[in-house]
Write an enzyme that holds these catalytic residues in place. Structure first.
Site, PDB file in Angstrom:
ATOM      1  N   LYS A  87     -29.686   0.222  16.990  1.00 27.83           N
ATOM      2  CA  LYS A  87     -28.530   0.570  15.842  1.00 27.83           C
ATOM      3  C   LYS A  87     -29.202   1.570  14.889  1.00 27.83           C
ATOM      4  O   LYS A  87     -30.339   1.271  14.399  1.00 27.83           O
ATOM      5  CB  LYS A  87     -27.976  -0.647  15.056  1.00 27.83           C
ATOM      6  CG  LYS A  87     -27.044  -0.482  14.452  1.00 27.83           C
ATOM      7  CD  LYS A  87     -26.382  -1.738  13.845  1.00 27.83           C
ATOM      8  CE  LYS A  87     -25.100  -1.767  13.191  1.00 27.83           C
ATOM      9  NZ  LYS A  87     -24.826  -3.042  12.351  1.00 27.83           N
ATOM     10  N   VAL A  88     -28.479   2.757  14.810  1.00 26.03           N
ATOM     11  CA  VAL A  88     -29.120   4.016  14.220  1.00 26.03           C
ATOM     12  C   VAL A  88     -28.390   4.361  12.985  1.00 26.03           C
ATOM     13  O   VAL A  88     -27.038   4.635  13.465  1.00 26.03           O
ATOM     14  CB  VAL A  88     -29.602   5.142  15.416  1.00 26.03           C
ATOM     15  CG1 VAL A  88     -30.373   6.052  14.419  1.00 26.03           C
ATOM     16  CG2 VAL A  88     -30.652   4.581  16.365  1.00 26.03           C
TER      17      VAL A  88
END
Ligand code: G3P
Length: 216
Positions: A87-88
């Protein structure tokens, strides 16, 4: 539409998983902190624990904000389990990192999406999932569901492959509206998911059936 649960609470993850309708889990640093998970090794172990419970995509968030740190963190997270999705955040180096992860076969979830422009960039970079935060948009006096509809139209017209992962869900109606608006996935706390079960006429009808069953 896939159902993810948005929590780091293992009991709630087990309860949702036991319903048989769970497709994955999302977490974030706030949710991990709420469960008292402290220190890098404890965080990594918690992700392993979640992967043991749920057979599906598990989002694990990077904490770095520069390209090199995001890549190094993401490689460690992705190595934990084949179902980990990195998750960025939707920042410039985040977009670059999502492209790198895409090119290297690592699944991503681009988080903190609040506009159609951000959703287009994330899709161009190849994000597996793109996460608009509908509840927080509603809280700001805008319309979160309108954004889901807009992104859904754009992705369909353009043929983007990213999946719209509606996040920041606050109630059962959000889930229903997301299904109508074309979200591919919702991630929700447990209560809104359980809220889908409820209708007073179901309770009244069941009570009557059980009462009449005694006369059978
Ligand atoms: O996955 C993102 C989501 O957890 C944010 O939810 O309720 O903090 O706006 P909320």
């Amino acid at each position: 539409m896939k159902f993810f649960i948005d929590t780091a609470n293992l009991d709630q993850i087990r309860e949702a998983n036991a319903l048989g309708i769970l497709d994955g889990v999302t977490t974030n640093p706030s949710l991990m902190a709420k469960e008292g998970i402290k220190g890098n090794e404890a965080v990594l172990q918690h992700y392993r624990n979640i992967c043991e419970i749920v057979e599906g995509d598990i989002s694990a968030e990077v904490l770095g904000t520069d390209f090199n740190t995001i890549i190094e963190e993401g490689k460690v997270l992705a190595a934990l389990h084949p179902n980990i999705v990195v998750k960025v955040p939707m920042i410039k180096d985040g977009v670059k990192a999502i492209k790198w992860f895409t090119d290297n076969g690592i699944k991503t979830n681009c988080t903190l999406i609040f506009s159609a422009g951000q959703a287009i960039l994330a899709a161009k970079a190849g994000a597996t999932y793109v996460s608009p935060f509908i509840g927080r948009i509603d809280d700001s006096g805008w319309d979160g569901m309108q954004l889901i509809s807009q992104i859904s139209s754009i992705y369909a017209v353009q043929g983007f492959k990213s999946q719209i992962l509606a996040a920041s869900i606050r109630n059962a109606n959000h889930i229903i509206d997301c299904a109508e608006a074309g979200a591919h996935v919702i991630t929700s706390p447990l209560d809104p998911i359980l809220g889908l079960l409820k209708h007073p006429l179901t309770d009244i009808g069941l009570a009557k059936f059980l009462e009449d069953a005694k006369k059978m």
